[in-house]
Design a protein around this motif. Sequence first.
Motif, PDB file in Angstrom:
ATOM      1  N   THR A 139      32.740  51.271  54.719  1.00  0.00           N
ATOM      2  CA  THR A 139      31.311  52.216  54.552  1.00  0.00           C
ATOM      3  C   THR A 139      31.148  52.070  53.006  1.00  0.00           C
ATOM      4  O   THR A 139      31.859  51.587  52.277  1.00  0.00           O
ATOM      5  N   ASP A 140      29.728  52.610  52.950  1.00  0.00           N
ATOM      6  CA  ASP A 140      29.338  52.662  51.383  1.00  0.00           C
ATOM      7  C   ASP A 140      30.456  53.356  50.693  1.00  0.00           C
ATOM      8  O   ASP A 140      30.484  53.285  49.450  1.00  0.00           O
ATOM      9  N   GLN A 141      30.776  54.682  51.172  1.00  0.00           N
ATOM     10  CA  GLN A 141      31.818  55.546  50.561  1.00  0.00           C
ATOM     11  C   GLN A 141      33.210  54.649  50.044  1.00  0.00           C
ATOM     12  O   GLN A 141      33.697  55.015  49.127  1.00  0.00           O
ATOM     13  N   GLN A 142      33.623  53.891  51.047  1.00  0.00           N
ATOM     14  CA  GLN A 142      34.829  53.095  50.798  1.00  0.00           C
ATOM     15  C   GLN A 142      34.337  52.015  49.716  1.00  0.00           C
ATOM     16  O   GLN A 142      35.295  51.726  48.855  1.00  0.00           O
ATOM     17  N   LYS A 143      33.428  51.414  49.670  1.00  0.00           N
ATOM     18  CA  LYS A 143      33.118  50.608  48.774  1.00  0.00           C
ATOM     19  C   LYS A 143      32.920  51.302  47.576  1.00  0.00           C
ATOM     20  O   LYS A 143      33.518  50.809  46.613  1.00  0.00           O
ATOM     21  N   THR A 144      32.353  52.617  47.409  1.00  0.00           N
ATOM     22  CA  THR A 144      32.410  53.274  46.243  1.00  0.00           C
ATOM     23  C   THR A 144      33.805  53.523  45.688  1.00  0.00           C
ATOM     24  O   THR A 144      33.989  53.478  44.389  1.00  0.00           O
ATOM     25  N   ASN A 145      34.711  53.959  46.698  1.00  0.00           N
ATOM     26  CA  ASN A 145      35.999  54.342  46.219  1.00  0.00           C
ATOM     27  C   ASN A 145      36.698  53.078  45.810  1.00  0.00           C
ATOM     28  O   ASN A 145      37.557  53.145  44.837  1.00  0.00           O
ATOM     29  N   VAL A 146      36.470  51.888  46.169  1.00  0.00           N
ATOM     30  CA  VAL A 146      37.050  50.553  45.813  1.00  0.00           C
ATOM     31  C   VAL A 146      36.673  50.556  44.286  1.00  0.00           C
ATOM     32  O   VAL A 146      37.454  50.173  43.348  1.00  0.00           O
ATOM     33  N   GLU A 147      35.472  50.520  43.925  1.00  0.00           N
ATOM     34  CA  GLU A 147      34.887  50.169  42.707  1.00  0.00           C
ATOM     35  C   GLU A 147      35.393  51.295  41.701  1.00  0.00           C
ATOM     36  O   GLU A 147      35.688  50.945  40.615  1.00  0.00           O
ATOM     37  N   ALA A 148      35.481  52.636  42.058  1.00  0.00           N
ATOM     38  CA  ALA A 148      36.044  53.636  41.351  1.00  0.00           C
ATOM     39  C   ALA A 148      37.540  53.198  41.107  1.00  0.00           C
ATOM     40  O   ALA A 148      37.936  53.342  39.721  1.00  0.00           O
TER      41      ALA A 148
ATOM     42  N   SER B  87      37.398  50.547  38.438  1.00  0.00           N
ATOM     43  CA  SER B  87      37.045  51.130  37.125  1.00  0.00           C
ATOM     44  C   SER B  87      38.403  51.722  36.511  1.00  0.00           C
ATOM     45  O   SER B  87      38.712  51.484  35.282  1.00  0.00           O
ATOM     46  N   ALA B  88      39.033  52.351  37.218  1.00  0.00           N
ATOM     47  CA  ALA B  88      40.085  53.290  36.693  1.00  0.00           C
ATOM     48  C   ALA B  88      41.193  52.237  36.252  1.00  0.00           C
ATOM     49  O   ALA B  88      41.931  52.062  35.207  1.00  0.00           O
ATOM     50  N   VAL B  89      41.521  51.127  36.954  1.00  0.00           N
ATOM     51  CA  VAL B  89      42.570  50.016  36.659  1.00  0.00           C
ATOM     52  C   VAL B  89      42.054  49.172  35.358  1.00  0.00           C
ATOM     53  O   VAL B  89      42.849  49.043  34.585  1.00  0.00           O
ATOM     54  N   ILE B  90      40.821  48.968  35.244  1.00  0.00           N
ATOM     55  CA  ILE B  90      40.438  48.241  33.923  1.00  0.00           C
ATOM     56  C   ILE B  90      40.537  49.030  32.919  1.00  0.00           C
ATOM     57  O   ILE B  90      40.782  48.859  31.841  1.00  0.00           O
ATOM     58  N   LYS B  91      40.148  50.608  33.062  1.00  0.00           N
ATOM     59  CA  LYS B  91      40.456  51.540  32.003  1.00  0.00           C
ATOM     60  C   LYS B  91      41.941  51.659  31.510  1.00  0.00           C
ATOM     61  O   LYS B  91      42.409  51.637  30.299  1.00  0.00           O
ATOM     62  N   LYS B  92      42.762  51.802  32.393  1.00  0.00           N
ATOM     63  CA  LYS B  92      44.129  51.862  32.381  1.00  0.00           C
ATOM     64  C   LYS B  92      44.929  50.869  31.711  1.00  0.00           C
ATOM     65  O   LYS B  92      46.144  50.664  31.376  1.00  0.00           O
TER      66      LYS B  92
ATOM     67  N   GLU C 169      34.836  40.231  46.288  1.00  0.00           N
ATOM     68  CA  GLU C 169      33.618  39.781  45.653  1.00  0.00           C
ATOM     69  C   GLU C 169      33.244  41.053  44.701  1.00  0.00           C
ATOM     70  O   GLU C 169      32.975  40.863  43.489  1.00  0.00           O
ATOM     71  N   LEU C 170      33.634  42.235  45.195  1.00  0.00           N
ATOM     72  CA  LEU C 170      33.192  43.503  44.310  1.00  0.00           C
ATOM     73  C   LEU C 170      34.366  43.374  43.055  1.00  0.00           C
ATOM     74  O   LEU C 170      33.882  43.843  41.801  1.00  0.00           O
ATOM     75  N   LEU C 171      35.882  42.847  43.128  1.00  0.00           N
ATOM     76  CA  LEU C 171      36.475  42.661  41.989  1.00  0.00           C
ATOM     77  C   LEU C 171      35.868  41.518  40.933  1.00  0.00           C
ATOM     78  O   LEU C 171      35.985  41.832  39.804  1.00  0.00           O
ATOM     79  N   LEU C 172      35.321  40.432  41.632  1.00  0.00           N
ATOM     80  CA  LEU C 172      34.868  39.272  41.036  1.00  0.00           C
ATOM     81  C   LEU C 172      33.760  39.806  39.981  1.00  0.00           C
ATOM     82  O   LEU C 172      33.534  39.704  38.639  1.00  0.00           O
ATOM     83  N   GLU C 173      32.915  40.783  40.632  1.00  0.00           N
ATOM     84  CA  GLU C 173      31.675  41.258  40.054  1.00  0.00           C
ATOM     85  C   GLU C 173      31.863  41.952  38.825  1.00  0.00           C
ATOM     86  O   GLU C 173      31.439  42.176  37.827  1.00  0.00           O
ATOM     87  N   ALA C 174      33.175  42.956  39.364  1.00  0.00           N
ATOM     88  CA  ALA C 174      33.393  44.105  38.090  1.00  0.00           C
ATOM     89  C   ALA C 174      33.953  43.285  37.012  1.00  0.00           C
ATOM     90  O   ALA C 174      33.692  43.794  35.680  1.00  0.00           O
ATOM     91  N   VAL C 175      34.897  42.459  37.129  1.00  0.00           N
ATOM     92  CA  VAL C 175      35.401  41.764  36.050  1.00  0.00           C
ATOM     93  C   VAL C 175      34.478  40.964  35.212  1.00  0.00           C
ATOM     94  O   VAL C 175      34.252  40.975  34.115  1.00  0.00           O
ATOM     95  N   ARG C 176      33.564  40.387  35.880  1.00  0.00           N
ATOM     96  CA  ARG C 176      32.399  39.621  35.225  1.00  0.00           C
ATOM     97  C   ARG C 176      31.641  40.576  34.439  1.00  0.00           C
ATOM     98  O   ARG C 176      31.227  40.055  33.329  1.00  0.00           O
ATOM     99  N   ARG C 177      31.329  41.686  35.025  1.00  0.00           N
ATOM    100  CA  ARG C 177      30.286  42.702  34.142  1.00  0.00           C
ATOM    101  C   ARG C 177      31.133  43.117  33.024  1.00  0.00           C
ATOM    102  O   ARG C 177      30.397  43.112  31.811  1.00  0.00           O
ATOM    103  N   VAL C 178      32.309  43.322  33.052  1.00  0.00           N
ATOM    104  CA  VAL C 178      33.040  43.844  31.828  1.00  0.00           C
ATOM    105  C   VAL C 178      33.253  42.789  30.784  1.00  0.00           C
ATOM    106  O   VAL C 178      32.986  42.780  29.590  1.00  0.00           O
TER     107      VAL C 178
ATOM    108  N   MET D  10      44.047  37.479  34.981  1.00  0.00           N
ATOM    109  CA  MET D  10      44.586  38.264  36.298  1.00  0.00           C
ATOM    110  C   MET D  10      43.648  37.815  37.511  1.00  0.00           C
ATOM    111  O   MET D  10      44.286  37.806  38.590  1.00  0.00           O
ATOM    112  N   LEU D  11      42.337  37.260  37.500  1.00  0.00           N
ATOM    113  CA  LEU D  11      41.807  36.897  38.797  1.00  0.00           C
ATOM    114  C   LEU D  11      42.429  35.755  39.206  1.00  0.00           C
ATOM    115  O   LEU D  11      42.412  35.400  40.521  1.00  0.00           O
ATOM    116  N   GLY D  12      43.247  34.929  38.194  1.00  0.00           N
ATOM    117  CA  GLY D  12      43.853  33.721  38.568  1.00  0.00           C
ATOM    118  C   GLY D  12      44.879  33.920  40.000  1.00  0.00           C
ATOM    119  O   GLY D  12      45.070  33.075  40.600  1.00  0.00           O
ATOM    120  N   GLU D  13      45.431  35.041  39.645  1.00  0.00           N
ATOM    121  CA  GLU D  13      46.651  35.466  40.892  1.00  0.00           C
ATOM    122  C   GLU D  13      45.870  36.261  41.763  1.00  0.00           C
ATOM    123  O   GLU D  13      46.263  36.209  43.242  1.00  0.00           O
TER     124      GLU D  13
END
Length: 962
Positions: A365-374, A377-382, A421-430, A455-458
Amino acid sequence: MDEQALLGLSPNANASHRQRALVYFEQLKESPDAWQVCAEALVKNLYRDDHVKFFCFQVLEHQIKFRHGGLSAAQQQLIRETLMKWLQLQLMSTQPEKVFIRNKAAQVFALAFVTEYLTQWPKFFFDILTLIGLNPRGVEIYLRTLMAIDTEVVDSDILHSPEETRRNTLIKDTMREQCVPALVESWYQILQAYQHTNSELTCQCLEVVGTYVSWIDLTLIANERFVNLLLSHMSVEVLREEACDCLFEIVNKGMDPVDKTKLVESLCQVLQSAGFFNVEQEEDVDFLAKFSKLVNGMGQSLVVSWTKLVKVGDVDGAQETLQAVESKVPLALCLLAHEDDEISSNIVGFCYDYLHVLKQVSLLTDQQKTNVEAIMSAVIKKLTYDDEYNFENEGEDEAMFVEYRKQLKLLLDHLAQVSPELLLEAVRRVFTSTMHGWRAAPFMQVEVAVRLVYMLGEALPSPKGAHFSGDVAKASALQDMMRTLVSCGVSEYQHISVTLEFFETVVRYDKFFVVEPQHIPNVLMAFLDHRGLRHSSPKVRSRVAYLFSRFVKTLHKHMNAFIEDILNRIQNLLELSPPENGYPALLTSDDQLFVFEMAGVLIANSECTAERKRVLMRNLLTPLMERFQLLLAKLLQEQDEGRQAALADCLYHAVGFVSRTSKAFSNKQTVNQCGCSEVYRDCLETFVPALSCPVQRGALRSGVRTFLHRMIICLEDEVLPFVPAASEHMLKDCEAKDLQEFIPLINQITAKFKGQVSPFLQQVFMPLVQAIFEVLARPAEENDQTALLERQMLRRSYFAFVQVMACSGMNEVIANQGAENVERVLFTIIQGAVDIPDPVAQKTCFIILSKLVELWGGKDGLVGFPDFIYKHIVPACFLAPLKPTFDLSDAQTVLTLSEVALTLKMIHLKRGQEFIHYLQQEYLPSVQVAPEIAQELCQVLQQPDSKVIKNYIKAFFQQAKL
C-alpha cells in the motif's frame, strides 16, 4: 569454633592463617555434626566479622547441597529452624547485613527450598511470608531468595542432569498449584507498599515479577490492577526502567495469538495515552533504551501472532494483527532514527520482522511504501559515523559501532528484498547529491554515500557480481553511480574512511571497468599515488595493496597498455627493507606479497612476446636476487643475534616474494610458455646456497624449501638438477622439525617425477632414513610435550615417505638399498605397526605392508620376503590389535584395523592355500586360538568381499580383547 582458624578468613590474613582456615573449613564440611556450631553462631549472632558469617553460611550450604540425604530428621529440622531464626534476627536488627552475606543467605534458602519443598517443607513460602510481613529487611531477603530459586530451578543457561530437570519440573508444577497466587499477591503488596518510599525494594520486586512471568499463569499478572500498578511505575523516574523490563517480559510470554494481540494493544493504548510514545520529548536515554526494547518486544510479538494466524487461515485475526503491527511502525521509526545507537539498535529486530511481513504481501500500500522509505532514511542516517570516531586507534566504542553497522546492513538487505527499486532510488538520490558537492561536505556524509553504493553489491545480488548486465534499470543506475564515483575526483578526499571506501567500492564493482574501460587509467593512478599505495596512513596502504592485487587479477586483460608504467611505478615499493635502513618501509612484507603477486599477474597475462615477458620478469626479480646475495653475505659476517634474525627474516621474505610471483602462472600460461623458466632457475641458484648457512637455519630452510615446492610445480623437470644439492644441505645438522618438513618435498618429487628421479632417490634414501633414525634415537625429556609431538610427527612423516615410495612404483629404490638396509627399514615398519601407540602411524604402516606384500609377496617377488611375511607381517596383524593401547572405540583405530584386514586378505591373494595352512596349522594354534575359531577365520579370509573380512576381523578382536 576454632578462633585461630577464623583469623584466616580475613582478606588481610597471611598465607599460613589462610591455609589453616581452609583446613578448618574442610573439617567442618566433612564432620557429621560440627556444622551445627556454625548454625548456632548464625542464630545467636555470635560473630560480628562479616567473613565469619559468610563462612558459616558456606558450611551450611555444603551440608544442604552434598550431605542432606545423610542428615537425620532432627538435623534437617535444625537447618530449617536456623534459617528462619536468622531471618527473624534480620527483622529486628538495626544494621542490615552486607550485600554479599544477604546473597549467600538467599542461595542457602534457595538450596533448602529445592531440597525440601516437595517433601519436608511444603509451607516454605507461607512460613517466610508469615514471618516477614512487609518488613523491608525481610522482604529484601525474600526477593533475593526468589531470584536464587529461579537460578536453581528455571534458568535455562544452567545445565541440569535429567534427574534435576525432572525435579525442577515437579517443583514448578507444585508451585503453580499451591503457592504461585500467594506469591503474586505478595509481589503486588510489596510494589504497592514501597513504590513511593523504597525504590530499591520496588525495583527488586519488579525484577522478580519479570523473571517469574515466563512460567506462571499470565492472567495473575496481566490483569487490570497489576498492569495499572506497573504502568504507574513507568511514570516514576527511579522505577520506570525496571518497570519497562518487567512489561517486556510480560509481552514476551508465549500465549494464544489473539490474546497476545489484545494484551499488546491494551498496553500500547495505555502507554500512548500516558504520553510515552512522544519519544522526541524524552531526554533520559537510559530509559529510552529500555523503552525501545519494550516496543521491539511488542512489535515482534505481534508479528509472531500474525504469522500464526496466517498459518491457521484466520484471515480476520491476521488482518487485525497486521493493522496492530502497522500502527507501531511510526514509533519504531522514531526510535530507529534516534541519535543514541543503543536505542536504535534495540528496535532493529522489529524492523527486520516488519520488512519480512511486507515481503510476503503481494502489493504494498502507499502507507507501506512510505514506511519502507522511512526505514531507509533512518538506516542511511544511522550508518553515518560521528565526529568522535577514532579511525587510527579503534577502541571499544568504535567496535560497538562497527557491530551496530552490521545490524543496519542486514536491515538494508531486508529493504532490498521488499523493494529493490525504492532502495536503489534512495541510494542514488543520496549518492548523487553528496558527490555533487563532496568538496564542501563533511567526511561522514561522503563516506556513507560511497558506503551505500558498496552495500548495494550484496543487497541487490547478481550472479558472479554481474551488476552491469541483466536488469537494465539496476545496471544503468549502478553504472551512473560508478561513473560519477571514479570521475568526480572524490578519491582525493582527505579522510581515510572515504579513501578506503572508494577503493573497496571500485574493487567490488570491478566489472564496471569491463563495460567502461576508459576509466581504468584514472583508477590505476589512484591506486599507485598518494591516494593509495603511497598514502600517509599505513592502514590505507596495507588495504590498498590487497585491493590492487584483486583489481588487477580481474582486469589484467584491459591493462596491457599500462603494464610497464605500473611496474616502473611500483619498483621502489618492492625493495627489501633490511634493518640497517633506520626508517620504516611504505609497505610491510605482507603487503609486498600482494604487490609482487599483482606484478606477476600483469607480466604472465600480458600480450607481450615470451621474450618481453622474460625481460620484465627479470627486471622485477633481479633486484631481489642481488639484494639476497648481499644480505646473505652480511648474515654470514653478523655476530649480533638480533640483527641476524632481522637479516634472516629479510632473506625469508625475498624468497617468499619470488614464490608469490609464480602464482600468476597457470596450465594455460606456464612459466616455460612465458619464457620465464630461466629467471626462476637463476632464483633457485641464488637461494639454494642459503641452505648451508650455519646461522638462522630454521627461517632460511623453511623459505627455500617452500620455494622448491612451488618450483616443482612451475619448472617441472627443470628443477631436478637443484634437488640433490638442496637435499644434501637440508639433511645436514637437522632437527626433527627440519626432517618432518623436508620429507613432503621428497614425496612431492617422487609422486610427480617417479622414474626420472629414481637415481636421486637411490642415493638419498638411506641418508634420509639414517638422519630420521638418528633424530628419533636422541633422548628427550618425558615432560617436554613439544619435543614429543615433533618426534611423533617425524615418525608419521617417515612412514608417509615409505608409503609414497611403495605406492608410487618406487619400491625398487627400497629393494636396491642392500639386504641389511632393506631389513632395517622393514623392521621399522613392523615396529610402527605393532609397538607405537599412534593409530595414524599404525594405519600407514599396515598400508605399506599390504603394498609390499602385493609387490614382493608373489612367486617372483623379493628374495626372502615370503619368509618375512610369515615371521613378522602375519604376527603383526594379530599382535597390534591385541595391544592394550589399541582402542577399538576410537574411529582412527578402527580404520587401522580395516588395513590389518586388507593386509591379511592381500597375503591370501599372494600366497593362497599356503597361507591358510600356515594360519590353521602353525600360527593360530601357537597363540592359543581355538581350532573352530581358527577354521572360521580362515574361511572368512578366503571370501572375495573385503567388507565381510573387515567386519569379521573387528568382531574377532573385540571378542579376543574381552
